[in-house]
Write a protein that holds these residues in place. Sequence first.
Motif, PDB file in Angstrom:
ATOM      1  N   UNK A 161       0.933  -0.945   0.122  1.00  0.00           N
ATOM      2  CA  UNK A 161       0.334  -0.154  -0.201  1.00  0.00           C
ATOM      3  C   UNK A 161       1.041   1.497  -0.042  1.00  0.00           C
ATOM      4  N   UNK A 162       1.653   1.144   0.715  1.00  0.00           N
ATOM      5  CA  UNK A 162       2.634   2.191   0.665  1.00  0.00           C
ATOM      6  C   UNK A 162       2.943   2.328  -0.466  1.00  0.00           C
ATOM      7  N   UNK A 163       3.761   1.533  -0.867  1.00  0.00           N
ATOM      8  CA  UNK A 163       4.341   1.581  -2.887  1.00  0.00           C
ATOM      9  C   UNK A 163       3.495   2.133  -3.848  1.00  0.00           C
ATOM     10  N   UNK A 164       2.096   1.480  -3.694  1.00  0.00           N
ATOM     11  CA  UNK A 164       1.122   2.446  -4.264  1.00  0.00           C
ATOM     12  C   UNK A 164       1.025   4.104  -3.844  1.00  0.00           C
ATOM     13  N   UNK A 165       0.699   3.893  -2.443  1.00  0.00           N
ATOM     14  CA  UNK A 165       0.714   5.666  -2.491  1.00  0.00           C
ATOM     15  C   UNK A 165       1.867   6.580  -2.807  1.00  0.00           C
ATOM     16  N   UNK A 166       2.783   6.016  -2.959  1.00  0.00           N
ATOM     17  CA  UNK A 166       3.896   6.826  -3.860  1.00  0.00           C
ATOM     18  C   UNK A 166       4.118   6.568  -5.113  1.00  0.00           C
ATOM     19  N   UNK A 167       3.181   5.585  -5.729  1.00  0.00           N
ATOM     20  CA  UNK A 167       3.447   5.450  -7.034  1.00  0.00           C
ATOM     21  C   UNK A 167       2.495   6.285  -7.245  1.00  0.00           C
ATOM     22  N   UNK A 168       1.113   6.110  -6.833  1.00  0.00           N
ATOM     23  CA  UNK A 168       0.020   6.901  -7.705  1.00  0.00           C
ATOM     24  C   UNK A 168      -0.202   8.615  -7.143  1.00  0.00           C
ATOM     25  N   UNK A 169       0.084   8.473  -6.111  1.00  0.00           N
ATOM     26  CA  UNK A 169      -0.124  10.339  -4.875  1.00  0.00           C
ATOM     27  C   UNK A 169      -1.406   9.512  -4.307  1.00  0.00           C
ATOM     28  N   UNK A 170      -1.421   8.862  -4.193  1.00  0.00           N
ATOM     29  CA  UNK A 170      -2.507   8.237  -3.288  1.00  0.00           C
ATOM     30  C   UNK A 170      -2.543   8.039  -1.628  1.00  0.00           C
ATOM     31  N   UNK A 171      -3.747   8.397  -1.474  1.00  0.00           N
ATOM     32  CA  UNK A 171      -3.979   8.995   0.271  1.00  0.00           C
ATOM     33  C   UNK A 171      -5.191   7.639   0.661  1.00  0.00           C
ATOM     34  N   UNK A 172      -4.435   6.919   1.699  1.00  0.00           N
ATOM     35  CA  UNK A 172      -4.745   5.739   1.964  1.00  0.00           C
ATOM     36  C   UNK A 172      -5.096   5.657   3.464  1.00  0.00           C
ATOM     37  N   UNK A 173      -6.359   5.490   4.170  1.00  0.00           N
ATOM     38  CA  UNK A 173      -6.664   5.284   5.252  1.00  0.00           C
ATOM     39  C   UNK A 173      -7.105   4.113   5.456  1.00  0.00           C
ATOM     40  N   UNK A 174      -6.596   3.446   6.590  1.00  0.00           N
ATOM     41  CA  UNK A 174      -6.914   2.554   6.958  1.00  0.00           C
ATOM     42  C   UNK A 174      -7.640   1.667   8.452  1.00  0.00           C
ATOM     43  N   UNK A 175      -8.421   1.601   8.223  1.00  0.00           N
ATOM     44  CA  UNK A 175      -9.443   1.199  10.167  1.00  0.00           C
ATOM     45  C   UNK A 175      -8.658  -0.075  10.217  1.00  0.00           C
ATOM     46  N   UNK A 176      -8.010   0.387  11.412  1.00  0.00           N
ATOM     47  CA  UNK A 176      -7.486  -1.289  11.635  1.00  0.00           C
ATOM     48  C   UNK A 176      -7.145  -1.556  13.420  1.00  0.00           C
ATOM     49  N   UNK A 177      -7.764  -3.286  13.767  1.00  0.00           N
ATOM     50  CA  UNK A 177      -7.684  -2.980  14.626  1.00  0.00           C
ATOM     51  C   UNK A 177      -6.328  -3.951  15.707  1.00  0.00           C
ATOM     52  N   UNK A 178      -5.495  -3.314  14.026  1.00  0.00           N
ATOM     53  CA  UNK A 178      -4.113  -4.643  13.871  1.00  0.00           C
ATOM     54  C   UNK A 178      -3.218  -4.110  14.805  1.00  0.00           C
ATOM     55  N   UNK A 179      -2.066  -5.074  15.939  1.00  0.00           N
ATOM     56  CA  UNK A 179      -1.119  -5.414  16.371  1.00  0.00           C
ATOM     57  C   UNK A 179       0.118  -4.845  15.529  1.00  0.00           C
ATOM     58  N   UNK A 180      -0.444  -5.924  14.937  1.00  0.00           N
ATOM     59  CA  UNK A 180       0.880  -5.924  13.470  1.00  0.00           C
ATOM     60  C   UNK A 180       0.991  -4.652  12.398  1.00  0.00           C
ATOM     61  N   UNK A 181      -0.044  -3.970  12.084  1.00  0.00           N
ATOM     62  CA  UNK A 181       0.225  -2.688  11.995  1.00  0.00           C
ATOM     63  C   UNK A 181       0.444  -1.736  12.528  1.00  0.00           C
TER      64      UNK A 181
END
Length: 484
Positions: A231-251
């Motif tokens: 997702x970070x790679x795509x955000x940089x390549x396409x100038x995307x703003x990505x908002x991820x709602x999460x409960x993941x400890x890993x993330x």
Amino acid sequence: MSGSITIDNLKGISHLHFDVPGAPGVYLLVGENGSGKTTLLACLHRICNSYAFADNFPKSSNGSSVDQYEDARIQYECDNGSVVYRKGEKKWSPFPRKGARTLSGFGFSASIFAKVDSGRLSVRKDDLDSGSLHEPTPFLQSALRKVFGDPRFEDLRILKTKNGRRWFNDYFVVEDSDGSMYSEKRFSTGELAVLRLLSRLEKTLNHSLVLLDEVELAIHPKVQRKLLDFLREQAEAKSLTIVVATHSQTLISNEDPRNIILLMKHGEEITVTNPCYPAQAMQCIDVFNSVLGDYLVFVEDEMAMHCFKSMCRRVVDSGEMGREILCPVLPVAGYKETAELALNFVDKAPDYTKVLAVVDEDAFEDGRQDFLSLANKHKEMIFSLGYTPEVKLVELMNRHLNEFDDFCRIRFSKSAREVLENDFFGKIDAEGERKKAKRQFNYVVESVSPTSGSTKATEKELVDELVRYMDIGAIKGIICPIFR
């Protein structure tokens, strides 16, 4: 471009002011259940999608003329000015009337809102006959290798059909070595959600807003990390703003504080913290909030979770078992996914934590042979809830109608008897006993809920009350063998 959203009196949120991220990147939206994450994502989606409110804040289905959102107010402010949305009799309307044009000032070319659910579509013979198989695009092949690293997806094919469907115009199928094919119905919830997401990302325009709700559901932590990197790679390549709602400890655990947005509930007002350190954000994660105890239980859905927790509390109150059974209970998806996730989690949980799967009774009555074989092989881990939740709850409503009516009158100032005996309730029907009972229970929840506030809170209270009518001996017969 910079901008903000202010939400008032919407789905349990009395007030929330949110500054929309002004730079492309991946942002983790964190908060306990009920803090407004999904509601906020829906409001963000409206910036580019005129159907966002209709899709996410639909009119009540109980036939009532009461408008659940009559006091709601959603204000957008950006460089172009300001616009306020309110719910009219038929739809959400902007004020001023042509104010919707203001939203272009946020600078997003488009938006997608990807929700994780357990929905499936089987591939029928007619689809195979009328459709055509295609190799995945180079983008999707590369994305699958980066995220999953699973050779099984090397055999993925895209079945394009004439009918299509709302967001996805094709099916995912896998071709076995003998030439037979199986559909996305055989993928896990997590795999299917990621496949759908990757397919949509390929078609996403530059400078888009991408909104993901619980993207980590039912996927391995290693896959979660790889997906976040992609997702970070795509955000940089396409100038995307990505908002991820999460409960993941890993993330969350190793994320830059500038990319973590924490929603905290104070009464019905929501505060926003950004930047937010991972340790602060981790306080809102139920199962990872503290050291796991003796047990961790996976169930199919929120209804099963409410029922199971209520039964456990009754057993503890009876003195039959200790408070150690009041353990984390996590909803997953279908019965097979629930069992598989529990089995996969055994190696991740501490040695002192026993991991269990408790699935609805209809899984054992109507379950496929692969599930029944799994359940028989792991009898020490996979148990039945003892009933199908919605069916049992509707049965208890009717059997104890006097008590239930008294409870609803006192708690919600609504008559349960009037709801169950009206013509609309009597005409509710569906294919299968469970679907019918689910629609009936949802109708009761909507009918007795306060006109403002969360129907989820009402649902939980009704479940707690109905479980109170169950015979304690029957409850012990279900709960005690699970923990012994």
